[in-house]
Design a protein around this motif. Structure first.
Motif, PDB file in Angstrom:
ATOM      1  N   SER A 246      19.615  12.302 -11.512  1.00 36.80           N
ATOM      2  CA  SER A 246      19.437  11.244 -10.517  1.00 36.80           C
ATOM      3  C   SER A 246      17.983  10.802 -10.472  1.00 36.80           C
ATOM      4  CB  SER A 246      19.905  11.716  -9.134  1.00 36.80           C
ATOM      5  OG  SER A 246      19.163  12.839  -8.696  1.00 36.80           O
ATOM      6  N   PHE A 247      17.755   9.626  -9.878  1.00 32.78           N
ATOM      7  CA  PHE A 247      16.453   8.976  -9.915  1.00 32.78           C
ATOM      8  C   PHE A 247      16.180   8.323  -8.555  1.00 32.78           C
ATOM      9  CE2 PHE A 247      18.763   8.726 -13.883  1.00 32.78           C
ATOM     10  CZ  PHE A 247      17.900   9.316 -14.796  1.00 32.78           C
ATOM     11  N   PHE A 248      14.893   8.254  -8.196  1.00 34.90           N
ATOM     12  CA  PHE A 248      14.521   7.694  -6.897  1.00 34.90           C
ATOM     13  C   PHE A 248      13.115   7.121  -6.978  1.00 34.90           C
ATOM     14  CE2 PHE A 248      13.442   7.599  -2.399  1.00 34.90           C
ATOM     15  CZ  PHE A 248      14.651   7.296  -1.781  1.00 34.90           C
ATOM     16  N   TRP A 249      12.920   5.953  -6.369  1.00 34.29           N
ATOM     17  CA  TRP A 249      11.589   5.341  -6.281  1.00 34.29           C
ATOM     18  C   TRP A 249      10.967   5.614  -4.923  1.00 34.29           C
ATOM     19  CZ3 TRP A 249       8.825   3.311 -10.095  1.00 34.29           C
ATOM     20  CH2 TRP A 249       9.448   2.697 -11.186  1.00 34.29           C
ATOM     21  N   TYR A 250       9.682   5.984  -4.920  1.00 29.50           N
ATOM     22  CA  TYR A 250       8.854   6.022  -3.714  1.00 29.50           C
ATOM     23  C   TYR A 250       7.710   5.027  -3.937  1.00 29.50           C
ATOM     24  CZ  TYR A 250      10.958  10.702  -3.045  1.00 29.50           C
ATOM     25  OH  TYR A 250      11.811  11.765  -2.911  1.00 29.50           O
ATOM     26  N   ARG A 251       7.434   4.200  -2.931  1.00 31.33           N
ATOM     27  CA  ARG A 251       6.358   3.216  -3.064  1.00 31.33           C
ATOM     28  C   ARG A 251       5.489   3.189  -1.810  1.00 31.33           C
ATOM     29  NH1 ARG A 251       6.006  -0.998  -6.465  1.00 31.33           N
ATOM     30  NH2 ARG A 251       5.245  -2.263  -4.731  1.00 31.33           N
ATOM     31  N   THR A 252       4.201   2.919  -2.011  1.00 31.23           N
ATOM     32  CA  THR A 252       3.290   2.704  -0.898  1.00 31.23           C
ATOM     33  C   THR A 252       2.053   1.975  -1.393  1.00 31.23           C
ATOM     34  OG1 THR A 252       2.275   3.753   1.040  1.00 31.23           O
ATOM     35  CG2 THR A 252       1.905   4.822  -1.090  1.00 31.23           C
ATOM     36  N   LYS A 253       1.290   1.435  -0.457  1.00 30.68           N
ATOM     37  CA  LYS A 253      -0.008   0.830  -0.754  1.00 30.68           C
ATOM     38  C   LYS A 253      -1.080   1.614  -0.014  1.00 30.68           C
ATOM     39  CE  LYS A 253       1.923  -3.785  -1.450  1.00 30.68           C
ATOM     40  NZ  LYS A 253       1.981  -5.190  -0.941  1.00 30.68           N
ATOM     41  N   LEU A 254      -2.169   1.888  -0.706  1.00 29.95           N
ATOM     42  CA  LEU A 254      -3.290   2.631  -0.137  1.00 29.95           C
ATOM     43  C   LEU A 254      -4.503   1.716  -0.071  1.00 29.95           C
ATOM     44  CD1 LEU A 254      -2.965   5.861  -2.344  1.00 29.95           C
ATOM     45  CD2 LEU A 254      -1.942   5.481  -0.096  1.00 29.95           C
ATOM     46  N   THR A 255      -5.170   1.695   1.063  1.00 32.11           N
ATOM     47  CA  THR A 255      -6.431   0.965   1.216  1.00 32.11           C
ATOM     48  C   THR A 255      -7.521   1.969   1.535  1.00 32.11           C
ATOM     49  OG1 THR A 255      -5.293  -1.011   2.029  1.00 32.11           O
ATOM     50  CG2 THR A 255      -7.658  -0.849   2.467  1.00 32.11           C
ATOM     51  N   MET A 256      -8.570   1.983   0.724  1.00 33.47           N
ATOM     52  CA  MET A 256      -9.614   2.982   0.879  1.00 33.47           C
ATOM     53  C   MET A 256     -10.454   2.680   2.125  1.00 33.47           C
ATOM     54  SD  MET A 256     -10.661   5.818  -0.367  1.00 33.47           S
ATOM     55  CE  MET A 256      -9.452   5.662  -1.698  1.00 33.47           C
ATOM     56  N   PRO A 257     -10.548   3.631   3.056  1.00 30.19           N
ATOM     57  CA  PRO A 257     -11.390   3.433   4.235  1.00 30.19           C
ATOM     58  C   PRO A 257     -12.837   3.816   3.934  1.00 30.19           C
ATOM     59  CG  PRO A 257     -10.308   5.549   4.387  1.00 30.19           C
ATOM     60  CD  PRO A 257      -9.847   4.917   3.086  1.00 30.19           C
TER      61      PRO A 257
END
Length: 215
Positions: free
Chosen positions: A110-121
């Motif tokens: 099985s397969f799964f996507w995790y996604r996010t956006k990171l902004t450097m503080p």
């Protein structure tokens, strides 16, 4: 925008650059980091404005490349194709950072996507980020491929930390040699339950997601 802009190839093609002439990717230091932020905590993800989303991925049948041997009429591709930069995941369920470690997938292959956006503080839990080498550390049980800003970092015959590293092995991708506040990183983790040829009676687990800083 559409969920994916993928145009599947129809014929084989040589790489644009000879693989062994491609520049090597930066390698994360072996020394201990001077500061670490855990993205699997609400406070840690909040440092980077990260909101995680996830969706099951599947292998779908599609036409074989036109220059394949005649007995091969079809092949397979991944849907959704969610590693692209700007991929629209707004309709995907939100995954709280504290629930990243929950079991996912139906077991077996099985397969799964995790996604996010990171902004450097400018500061990450008391650490001044400007100029620091920044490393994304991810460990998925069992395997993962990691896209950053629409690219899957890889080079033939070279260390390629975005590709499968081994059974339950951590990935350590250098996001920036000298990061600056405001830098953005779009991260997509393609999680794989395996071994694929010995489909196991267990599930996908996100074991570790951290940002490491080095001076």
């Amino acid at each position: 925008m559409p969920a994916t802009t993928r145009i599947r190839p129809t014929a084989s093609a040589l790489p644009t650059t000879p693989p062994l002439l491609a520049p090597p990717h930066p390698v994360a230091p072996l020394m201990p980091p001077v500061h670490v932020v855990d993205l699997m905590t609400a406070a840690g993800s909040a440092v980077f404005g990260a909101q995680w989303r996830g969706m099951e991925a599947k292998l779908v049948e599609c036409p074989a490349l036109t220059d394949s041997m005649p007995e091969f009429k079809t092949t397979y591709d991944v849907e959704p194709y969610a590693g692209e930069s700007g991929f629209d995941d707004s309709a995907w369920p939100v995954i709280p950072a504290t629930e990243l470690g929950a079991r996912r997938g139906g077991g077996m292959a099985s397969f799964f996507w995790y996604r996010t956006k990171l902004t450097m503080p400018a500061e990450a839990q008391g650490f001044a980020t400007a100029g620091a080498m920044t490393v994304l550390r991810v460990n998925v049980d069992d395997y993962a491929e990691i896209w950053v800003n629409g690219e899957l970092p890889r080079a033939a015959g070279r260390t390629s930390p975005g590709t499968i590293q081994g059974f339950n092995m951590p990935h350590r991708l250098v996001l920036s040699r000298t990061v600056a506040p405001g830098d953005h990183f779009e991260v997509a983790v393609f999680a794989i339950n395996g071994p694929i040829s010995a489909a196991p009676a267990n599930f996908l687990w996100f074991r570790e997601a951290k940002i490491e800083f080095f001076r």
